[in-house]
Every structure is written in C-alpha cells, then in structure tokens.
Design an enzyme around this catalytic site. Structure first.
Site, PDB file in Angstrom:
ATOM      1  N   ASP A  24      -0.892   0.344  -0.972  1.00 54.25           N
ATOM      2  CA  ASP A  24      -0.373  -1.014  -1.106  1.00 54.25           C
ATOM      3  C   ASP A  24       0.423  -1.035  -2.423  1.00 54.25           C
ATOM      4  OD1 ASP A  24      -0.502  -3.466   0.382  1.00 54.25           O
ATOM      5  OD2 ASP A  24      -1.831  -4.342  -1.140  1.00 54.25           O
ATOM      6  N   HIS A  56       5.157 -10.832  -5.952  1.00 53.97           N
ATOM      7  CA  HIS A  56       5.209 -10.694  -4.482  1.00 53.97           C
ATOM      8  C   HIS A  56       4.793 -11.993  -3.797  1.00 53.97           C
ATOM      9  CE1 HIS A  56       4.044  -9.051  -0.462  1.00 53.97           C
ATOM     10  NE2 HIS A  56       5.151  -8.351  -0.689  1.00 53.97           N
ATOM     11  N   HIS A  65      -2.299  -8.110  -6.997  1.00 54.94           N
ATOM     12  CA  HIS A  65      -2.974  -6.820  -6.828  1.00 54.94           C
ATOM     13  C   HIS A  65      -1.960  -5.728  -6.518  1.00 54.94           C
ATOM     14  CE1 HIS A  65      -2.436  -8.284  -2.724  1.00 54.94           C
ATOM     15  NE2 HIS A  65      -2.437  -7.019  -2.364  1.00 54.94           N
ATOM     16  N   ASP A 100      -5.278   2.573   1.806  1.00 53.08           N
ATOM     17  CA  ASP A 100      -5.417   1.731   0.605  1.00 53.08           C
ATOM     18  C   ASP A 100      -6.704   1.952  -0.200  1.00 53.08           C
ATOM     19  OD1 ASP A 100      -3.080   0.765   1.672  1.00 53.08           O
ATOM     20  OD2 ASP A 100      -3.722  -1.317   1.842  1.00 53.08           O
ATOM     21  N   HIS A 143       3.053  -3.451  -4.323  1.00 51.94           N
ATOM     22  CA  HIS A 143       3.818  -4.701  -4.392  1.00 51.94           C
ATOM     23  C   HIS A 143       4.621  -4.822  -5.684  1.00 51.94           C
ATOM     24  CE1 HIS A 143       1.575  -6.111  -0.963  1.00 51.94           C
ATOM     25  NE2 HIS A 143       0.421  -6.161  -1.595  1.00 51.94           N
ATOM     26  N   LYS A 188       3.576   0.537   1.090  1.00 48.96           N
ATOM     27  CA  LYS A 188       3.856  -0.641   1.899  1.00 48.96           C
ATOM     28  C   LYS A 188       3.691  -1.905   1.070  1.00 48.96           C
ATOM     29  CE  LYS A 188      -0.846  -0.758   3.603  1.00 48.96           C
ATOM     30  NZ  LYS A 188      -1.205  -2.017   2.910  1.00 48.96           N
ATOM     31  N   CYS A 205      -6.157  -4.282   6.272  1.00 53.97           N
ATOM     32  CA  CYS A 205      -5.207  -3.177   6.464  1.00 53.97           C
ATOM     33  C   CYS A 205      -5.694  -2.134   7.458  1.00 53.97           C
ATOM     34  CB  CYS A 205      -4.825  -2.585   5.117  1.00 53.97           C
ATOM     35  SG  CYS A 205      -3.822  -3.757   4.172  1.00 53.97           S
TER      36      CYS A 205
HETATM   37  C1  VGL Z   1      -5.074  -5.511   1.772  1.00 53.21           C
HETATM   38  C2  VGL Z   1      -5.034  -7.762   1.384  1.00 53.21           C
HETATM   39  C3  VGL Z   1      -3.829  -7.640   0.696  1.00 53.21           C
HETATM   40  C4  VGL Z   1      -5.817  -4.354   2.363  1.00 53.21           C
HETATM   41  C5  VGL Z   1      -3.880  -5.366   1.107  1.00 53.21           C
HETATM   42  O1  VGL Z   1      -5.578  -3.198   1.949  1.00 53.21           O
HETATM   43  O2  VGL Z   1      -6.658  -4.583   3.263  1.00 53.21           O
HETATM   44  N1  VGL Z   1      -5.634  -6.706   1.910  1.00 53.21           N
HETATM   45  N2  VGL Z   1      -3.267  -6.441   0.576  1.00 53.21           N
HETATM   46 ZN    ZN Z   2      -1.530  -6.270  -0.685  1.00 57.91          ZN
END
Ligand code: VGL
Ligand code: ZN
Length: 209
Positions: A51, A57, A86, A13, A53, A111, A156
């Site tokens: 990430d 979401h 996000h 990410d 979404h 994901k 993550c």
């Molecule tokens: C993440 C919060 C929501 C991450 C992703 O990449 O750590 N944290 N979505």
């Molecule tokens: Zn996320």
C-alpha cells in the site's frame, strides 16, 4: 495439498502501518509474519503488494474536512471508508515488516498511488476498472492458482482474492496467515462472501504438513 510451479503466493500489505503501533494497526497483524515466512519456501512464484499512498491521499480522513477515520463517504467511484493517514510513500510505516522474508519475491505491486482513487485489490483500483497490471503478469508467467495471505483479511486480502477469482485464477486464502480489521462484522462478512463465491479458505498446516 502440494504446491506446484504454476502456483503463486500473493503476500498482501504486510507493512509496518498495519502492525501493532502502526498508523492503521490490525490486531496481531505481525502474527502473520512467521506463518508467511514458513510458506515462502514452498513457492517458486511470489508477489508482494505494498500500500503506497501519496501524502494527502483521498482515502485519508484528514483530507476531508469534518470527517473522522473509520466513517464512510461517497466518492465518484462509490462508497469509500476513510482511514487514518497510513502507508505514505517512503515512510517507515509503508515499509514491509522487517522480519518478513521479501527476498525471494519476483514482483512488488505498489497500489493506492493515484491521489484520487483508493486501491484495496492487488488487481484493480477501487473504481474496479484501472488495472495494476498484475493479471497480465501472472498470465504471462503461466500462473494458474493464487494463494493469498497478509493484511487485512476483510479489506485488501478480500478484494484481492475476489479479483483473482474473477480473473479466473483458482483462488485460495490461507486464513491463519491473515488478520482482519473487523469493523462492524466485516471479517465474517468477507469470509461468508468468499466462501459463497467459491474461493477456498484453508489453514497453513494443509500445505506445511
Ligand atoms: C488496507 C485499508 C486501507 C489493507 C489498505 O491493506 O487492507 N486497508 N488501506
Ligand atoms: Zn491504504
């Protein structure tokens, strides 16, 4: 420590929304990019997670009336932290940091695409049962060790490292190639938990020098 052919670099990410001025900015998130770019040439197997979404979401606070970002709710699969909107599919914020060298990566796992389940881990959604397919891919490619880097250390990266370890990959987190969100001591809790589970924590100079 020497990197060999059965090792994987898992870059988690490293996206604009997790970097300064992004929607869910992680302190110094873009500070990971130079370190990761230095590690990349050591590895013959590289996978990225993104990430990704859909708008609206269920992990977004904006999808739950009267709930604020960074608070918790109970979902059918358990406790879920609510986040600012996000990494919306196709947005600038969801793109990889422009300086990250994504070229040598053979696999990108997207994901968090299921509107009703969040997905912190590169391996399983937050219901801990729906697989992303990464485990099977890594086994087919004869990967034995997984080296995790990226964002965020306490979300993550932590969940991905934990699942890599549970899936019987020898798992290491390269800490200076990660940055944490660090809510209520979550960074130290993640480090303690990983250490007690037998996940190795190293610094990049162990591999680079
Ligand atoms: C993440 C919060 C929501 C991450 C992703 O990449 O750590 N944290 N979505
Ligand atoms: Zn996320």
């Amino acid at each position: 420590m020497t990197i060999i052919e059965t090792d994987l670099l898992l870059i988690i990410d490293v996206q604009n929304d997790f970097c300064p001025s992004g929607a869910l900015a992680v302190n110094d998130g873009d500070g990971t990019v130079a370190v990761i770019n230095q590690l990349i040439p050591l590895f013959s197997n590289i996978a990225l997670t993104q990430d990704w979404h859909p708008a609206g979401h269920s992990s977004f606070a904006s999808s739950h009336n009267g709930h604020d970002p960074f608070t918790m709710i109970t979902m059918p699969y358990g406790e879920q932290t609510l986040w600012p909107d996000h990494c919306i599919q196709g947005s600038k914020g969801a793109e990889f940091h422009p300086d990250l060298n994504t070229t040598p990566a053979s696999m990108v796992i997207r994901k968090g695409t299921n509107p009703s389940i969040d997905s912190y881990s590169a391996f399983y959604e937050n219901d801990h049962t729906t697989s992303t397919g990464l485990s099977g891919y890594l086994r087919d490619r004869k990967i034995k060790r997984v080296f995790c880097v990226g964002l965020a250390l306490d979300y993550c990266v932590f969940y991905s490292a934990q699942d890599a370890h549970k899936e019987n990959f020898n798992t290491t987190v390269i800490t200076d190639a990660c940055r944490a969100i660090d809510m209520d001591g979550s960074a130290q809790a993640a480090i303690d938990s990983m250490t007690s589970q037998g996940i190795a924590l190293i610094e990049s100079n162990t591999l680079l020098s």
